[in-house]
Design a protein around this motif. Structure first.
Motif, mmCIF file in Angstrom:
data_model
loop_
_atom_site.group_PDB
_atom_site.id
_atom_site.type_symbol
_atom_site.label_atom_id
_atom_site.label_comp_id
_atom_site.label_asym_id
_atom_site.label_seq_id
_atom_site.Cartn_x
_atom_site.Cartn_y
_atom_site.Cartn_z
ATOM 1 N N THR A 130 2.783 -11.117 1.312
ATOM 2 C CA THR A 130 2.275 -10.857 -0.030
ATOM 3 C C THR A 130 2.558 -12.074 -0.921
ATOM 4 O O THR A 130 3.543 -12.784 -0.722
ATOM 5 N N PRO A 131 1.686 -12.357 -1.896
ATOM 6 C CA PRO A 131 1.892 -13.509 -2.783
ATOM 7 C C PRO A 131 3.270 -13.489 -3.437
ATOM 8 O O PRO A 131 3.737 -12.455 -3.925
ATOM 9 N N SER B 222 5.561 2.197 -5.236
ATOM 10 C CA SER B 222 5.832 1.210 -6.281
ATOM 11 C C SER B 222 5.442 -0.189 -5.835
ATOM 12 O O SER B 222 4.841 -0.955 -6.601
ATOM 13 N N LEU B 223 5.754 -0.539 -4.581
ATOM 14 C CA LEU B 223 5.427 -1.867 -4.059
ATOM 15 C C LEU B 223 3.919 -2.044 -3.900
ATOM 16 O O LEU B 223 3.378 -3.132 -4.148
ATOM 17 N N GLU B 224 3.242 -0.981 -3.488
ATOM 18 C CA GLU B 224 1.785 -1.058 -3.364
ATOM 19 C C GLU B 224 1.131 -1.253 -4.726
ATOM 20 O O GLU B 224 0.175 -2.032 -4.864
ATOM 21 N N ARG B 225 1.653 -0.575 -5.738
ATOM 22 C CA ARG B 225 1.130 -0.763 -7.091
ATOM 23 C C ARG B 225 1.411 -2.185 -7.598
ATOM 24 O O ARG B 225 0.584 -2.785 -8.289
ATOM 25 N N GLU B 226 2.595 -2.715 -7.252
ATOM 26 C CA GLU B 226 2.956 -4.059 -7.696
ATOM 27 C C GLU B 226 2.059 -5.111 -7.048
ATOM 28 O O GLU B 226 1.713 -6.115 -7.682
ATOM 29 N N LEU B 227 1.663 -4.891 -5.779
ATOM 30 C CA LEU B 227 0.740 -5.826 -5.127
ATOM 31 C C LEU B 227 -0.588 -5.865 -5.886
ATOM 32 O O LEU B 227 -1.149 -6.942 -6.120
ATOM 33 N N SER C 170 5.131 -4.131 3.688
ATOM 34 C CA SER C 170 5.687 -4.049 5.040
ATOM 35 C C SER C 170 5.554 -2.646 5.623
ATOM 36 O O SER C 170 5.861 -1.645 4.961
ATOM 37 N N LYS C 171 5.112 -2.580 6.874
ATOM 38 C CA LYS C 171 4.960 -1.290 7.549
ATOM 39 C C LYS C 171 6.308 -0.603 7.775
ATOM 40 O O LYS C 171 6.356 0.605 8.057
ATOM 41 N N ASP C 172 7.395 -1.357 7.646
ATOM 42 C CA ASP C 172 8.727 -0.772 7.864
ATOM 43 C C ASP C 172 9.211 0.071 6.689
ATOM 44 O O ASP C 172 10.190 0.811 6.825
ATOM 45 N N ILE C 173 8.556 -0.067 5.547
ATOM 46 C CA ILE C 173 8.955 0.730 4.384
ATOM 47 C C ILE C 173 8.262 2.086 4.462
ATOM 48 O O ILE C 173 7.030 2.156 4.487
ATOM 49 N N PRO C 174 9.031 3.162 4.545
ATOM 50 C CA PRO C 174 8.419 4.490 4.737
ATOM 51 C C PRO C 174 7.632 4.940 3.516
ATOM 52 O O PRO C 174 7.813 4.435 2.406
ATOM 53 N N ASN C 175 6.743 5.892 3.754
ATOM 54 C CA ASN C 175 5.998 6.487 2.644
ATOM 55 C C ASN C 175 6.969 7.124 1.664
ATOM 56 O O ASN C 175 7.965 7.730 2.065
ATOM 57 N N GLY C 176 6.668 6.961 0.399
ATOM 58 C CA GLY C 176 7.546 7.515 -0.626
ATOM 59 C C GLY C 176 7.477 6.678 -1.885
ATOM 60 O O GLY C 176 6.595 5.824 -2.049
#
Length: 288
Positions: A230-231, A272-277, A261-267
Motif C-alpha cells: 500500500t502507498p 479501519s485500514l481498508e477505509r484508510e487505503l 494484508s490478508k493476515d489481518i482478520p475481518n473486524g
C-alpha cells in the motif's frame, strides 16, 4: 478523478455481493476486474453463453451497489509461455475471450501485458519482439472493434530489460498501433510499483506518457521487489506522482492494485485500514 481498486481486494475475501457492499461503504466508485488473469479457473473455462451470463450477473450486482467496472486485467501467467506459435495462438484466444468478457461486464479499458516470445527479461531480438506484439495486438484490436471499441492499455512490467517495457517504448508502440489499426484504441497503463522496481520514477513516467495515459495500477515497493504494498510502505514519491497526474490532466480512475494484508482478520482493525487505503487514494487524487 474517481477511486478504484482491483476486485480481488474485496471479492476474494468477502464474496461478490458483500464485497461490493463494503467497497461502496468505504467510498470506492470503480473496480478493476481481475478474474480474467487466471485462465485455468472454472470461471474462465465456462462455455461462452454461460461466461456471458455470469458476467452479466456480476455487472448487475456491481451496478446495483453503485460500482462501475471500468477496467479489467488480461490473462497472465508467469513464467511467460509465449515461445511457440501454438502458445501465442492459445494466448490470443484467451485475450479475445477476455475482451468479450469486458463487453459483457461493461468494462471500457482492457489492461494487457505484452507477449514475451523470448522470455520475461530477454533483450534479444527487440524489433522482432515488437513486431510480434504488433501482430498480436492488431488481432486483439479486431476483436475489440466487434465489441464496442474497448480500449487496450499496454502496461509496463517489472522486467527491466524487456524491449517493450519502459514507458517511452510503450508510448512509441501505442502510437504505432493506433496508426496501424486506423483507430484510437490503444493507451498506456502506468503501474507505479513496476516503474519503481525498474528504477524509474512513476511521476516522470506519467509526464512522459501524457495524454496517452489511460489507466493506472497504483501500489508501492522499496525498489527491491514487486511487493504490491500500500502507498507509504515503500519509497515512491507520492506527492510528485500526484502532481504529475494533475499536470497531464488525468481525470479518469486512480485504481489500486494492492490491498490490506490478508493476515489481518475481518473486524474493526481491518475495516479501519481498508477505509484508510481509500483515503490515501483521495489524497493522491487531490480530492482532499
Amino acid at each position: 478523478m474517481k477511486i478504484g481498486i482491483a476486485s480481488g481486494a474485496y471479492m476474494h475475501r468477502y464474496g461478490l455481493e458483500k464485497g461490493a457492499e463494503k467497497m461502496v461503504a468505504h467510498g470506492y466508485e470503480c473496480l478493476d476486474f481481475s478474474n480474467f488473469s487466471n485462465t485455468e479457473t472454472d470461471f474462465f473455462k465456462l462455455p461462452e453463453a454461460e461466461f456471458e451470463k455470469e458476467l452479466v450477473r456480476y455487472r448487475k450486482v456491481l451496478n446495483e451497489a453503485g460500482l462501475i467496472a471500468n477496467q479489467a486485467h488480461s490473462p497472465w501467467r508467469h513464467p511467460a509461455q509465449d515461445f511457440t506459435p501454438e502458445q501465442r495462438a492459445e494466448r490470443l484466444e484467451a485475450f479475445k475471450k477476455s475482451i468479450r468478457g469486458c463487453a459483457y461486464l461493461g468494462v471500457t479499458d482492457f489492461v494487457m501485458h505484452c507477449i514475451m516470445p523470448f522470455g520475461t527479461n530477454s533483450a534479444e531480438h527487440p524489433e522482432l519482439m515488437r513486431d510480434m506484439n504488433a501482430e498480436f495486438m492488431a488481432a486483439l484490436a479486431d476483436e475489440s472493434k466487434k465489441y464496442g471499441n474497448i480500449r487496450i492499455n499496454i502496461e509496463n512490467l517489472p522486467f527491466p530489460t524487456l524491449p517493450l517495457n519502459h514507458p517511452d517504448q510503450i508510448v512509441a508502440h501505442v502510437k504505432r498501433m493506433n496508426k496501424e489499426v486506423s483507430g484510437d484504441l490503444f493507451r498506456v497503463c502506468i503501474d507505479t510499483g513496476h516503474c519503481n522496481y525498474c528504477k524509474y520514477s512513476p511521476a516522470e513516467s506519467v509526464r512522459l506518457v501524457g495524454d496517452l495515459l489511460g489507466t493506472l495500477h497504483v501500489h508501492d515497493n522499496d525498489s527491491t521487489r514487486d511487493a504490491h504494498a500500500t502507498p507509504g510502505n515503500g519509497n515512491i514519491d507520492w506527492d510528485d506522482f500526484s502532481n504529475a497526474l494533475q499536470e497531464v490532466g488525468f481525470d479518469k480512475v486512480l485504481s489500486f492494485e494492492t490491498h490490506v494484508s490478508k493476515d489481518i482478520p475481518n473486524g474493526e482493525e481491518r475495516d479501519s485500514l481498508e477505509r484508510e487505503l481509500f483515503r490515501t487514494g483521495l489524497k493522491i487524487a487531490k480530492r482532499i
